[in-house]
Design a protein around this motif. Structure first.
Motif, mmCIF file in Angstrom:
data_model
loop_
_atom_site.group_PDB
_atom_site.id
_atom_site.type_symbol
_atom_site.label_atom_id
_atom_site.label_comp_id
_atom_site.label_asym_id
_atom_site.label_seq_id
_atom_site.Cartn_x
_atom_site.Cartn_y
_atom_site.Cartn_z
ATOM 1 N N TRP A 27 0.688 -1.122 -0.158
ATOM 2 C CA TRP A 27 0.260 -0.201 -0.134
ATOM 3 C C TRP A 27 1.350 1.410 0.097
ATOM 4 C CZ3 TRP A 27 -5.000 -0.383 -1.127
ATOM 5 C CH2 TRP A 27 -5.626 0.468 -0.793
ATOM 6 N N GLN A 28 0.374 2.290 -0.852
ATOM 7 C CA GLN A 28 1.049 3.619 -0.500
ATOM 8 C C GLN A 28 0.931 4.138 0.921
ATOM 9 O OE1 GLN A 28 -0.273 6.348 -3.675
ATOM 10 N NE2 GLN A 28 -0.376 7.931 -2.905
ATOM 11 N N ALA A 29 2.667 4.593 0.445
ATOM 12 C CA ALA A 29 2.351 5.058 2.181
ATOM 13 C C ALA A 29 1.208 6.618 2.251
ATOM 14 C CB ALA A 29 3.985 5.697 2.384
ATOM 15 N N GLN A 30 0.752 7.386 3.344
ATOM 16 C CA GLN A 30 0.830 7.757 3.378
ATOM 17 C C GLN A 30 -0.783 8.702 2.056
ATOM 18 O OE1 GLN A 30 1.128 10.195 6.142
ATOM 19 N NE2 GLN A 30 2.647 9.008 6.216
ATOM 20 N N SER A 31 -1.513 7.627 1.966
ATOM 21 C CA SER A 31 -3.069 7.535 1.436
ATOM 22 C C SER A 31 -4.350 7.328 2.152
ATOM 23 C CB SER A 31 -2.354 6.362 0.685
ATOM 24 O OG SER A 31 -2.090 4.891 1.506
ATOM 25 N N PRO A 32 -4.142 7.748 2.833
ATOM 26 C CA PRO A 32 -5.382 7.426 3.043
ATOM 27 C C PRO A 32 -6.511 8.344 2.402
ATOM 28 C CG PRO A 32 -4.392 10.452 4.031
ATOM 29 C CD PRO A 32 -3.632 9.202 3.366
ATOM 30 N N ASP A 33 -6.389 9.088 1.239
ATOM 31 C CA ASP A 33 -7.737 9.311 0.174
ATOM 32 C C ASP A 33 -8.250 7.917 -0.397
ATOM 33 O OD1 ASP A 33 -7.686 11.935 0.636
ATOM 34 O OD2 ASP A 33 -5.670 11.859 -1.110
ATOM 35 N N LEU A 34 -7.093 6.629 -0.113
ATOM 36 C CA LEU A 34 -7.238 5.101 -0.885
ATOM 37 C C LEU A 34 -7.422 4.666 0.353
ATOM 38 C CD1 LEU A 34 -4.670 4.786 -3.365
ATOM 39 C CD2 LEU A 34 -6.839 6.065 -3.721
ATOM 40 N N ILE A 92 -4.398 8.670 -9.243
ATOM 41 C CA ILE A 92 -3.897 8.361 -10.147
ATOM 42 C C ILE A 92 -3.587 10.196 -10.989
ATOM 43 C CG2 ILE A 92 -3.582 7.508 -13.196
ATOM 44 C CD1 ILE A 92 -4.815 4.628 -11.367
ATOM 45 N N GLN A 93 -4.816 10.078 -11.034
ATOM 46 C CA GLN A 93 -4.158 12.394 -12.060
ATOM 47 C C GLN A 93 -3.728 12.198 -11.373
ATOM 48 O OE1 GLN A 93 -8.888 13.357 -12.416
ATOM 49 N NE2 GLN A 93 -8.158 13.854 -13.938
ATOM 50 N N VAL A 94 -3.788 12.450 -9.960
ATOM 51 C CA VAL A 94 -2.898 13.392 -9.229
ATOM 52 C C VAL A 94 -0.956 12.714 -9.182
ATOM 53 C CG1 VAL A 94 -4.527 15.452 -8.582
ATOM 54 C CG2 VAL A 94 -3.769 13.157 -6.324
ATOM 55 N N ARG A 95 -0.704 12.249 -9.650
ATOM 56 C CA ARG A 95 0.367 11.297 -9.013
ATOM 57 C C ARG A 95 0.465 10.596 -7.868
ATOM 58 N NH1 ARG A 95 1.629 14.436 -14.624
ATOM 59 N NH2 ARG A 95 1.855 12.663 -15.231
ATOM 60 N N GLY A 96 -0.502 10.675 -6.867
ATOM 61 C CA GLY A 96 -0.606 10.073 -6.130
ATOM 62 C C GLY A 96 -0.051 10.344 -5.209
ATOM 63 N N GLY A 97 -0.559 11.928 -5.254
ATOM 64 C CA GLY A 97 -0.609 13.103 -4.157
ATOM 65 C C GLY A 97 -2.560 13.390 -3.764
ATOM 66 N N HIS A 98 -2.024 13.915 -2.404
ATOM 67 C CA HIS A 98 -3.815 14.393 -2.052
ATOM 68 C C HIS A 98 -4.694 14.431 -3.122
ATOM 69 C CE1 HIS A 98 -6.733 14.521 1.155
ATOM 70 N NE2 HIS A 98 -6.577 15.984 0.579
ATOM 71 N N ILE A 99 -5.514 14.197 -3.000
ATOM 72 C CA ILE A 99 -6.852 14.532 -3.973
ATOM 73 C C ILE A 99 -7.759 15.679 -2.682
ATOM 74 C CG2 ILE A 99 -9.167 13.323 -4.946
ATOM 75 C CD1 ILE A 99 -8.177 10.555 -4.365
#
Length: 101
Positions: A27-34, A92-99
């Motif tokens: 899982w991607q680090a720092q990924s609460p959006d997912l 994906i659109q923000v390349r893993g950044g915050h949504i």
């Protein structure tokens, strides 16, 4: 599934997962959006914070939290799960950044 936080990587957690035959999901680090669970915790926290009167002791906080938890409409979790595809596309659109919400 975890976000690679240090608390998720301690030996006791590794031992527990191994002894129960559980595999860690990458899982991607720092990924609460997912993570729908993070959004559910946020919902719970906001509902508890809105309790009137506010809890004045740990016992009242526990009782209020349990009351709120048991009254969360199923539509809340259904909505969180239903929005996963959109959330993944946005990530994906923000390349893993915050949504942005």
């Amino acid at each position: 599934m975890d976000d690679n936080a240090r608390s998720h990587r301690v030996v006791v957690v590794e031992d527990y997962l191994e002894s129960h035959g559980l595999e860690r999901m990458e899982w991607q680090a720092q990924s609460p959006d997912l993570n729908p669970a993070e959004h559910l915790w946020d919902y719970l926290g906001r509902q508890v914070a809105a309790l009137t009167p506010p809890p004045r002791s740990l016992d009242e906080l526990e009782q209020g939290s349990l009351r709120v938890w048991s009254s969360i409409p199923i539509s809340v979790s259904d909505n969180l799960i239903g929005r996963m595809e959109s959330r993944c596309r946005q990530c994906i659109q923000v390349r893993g950044g915050h949504i942005p919400y």
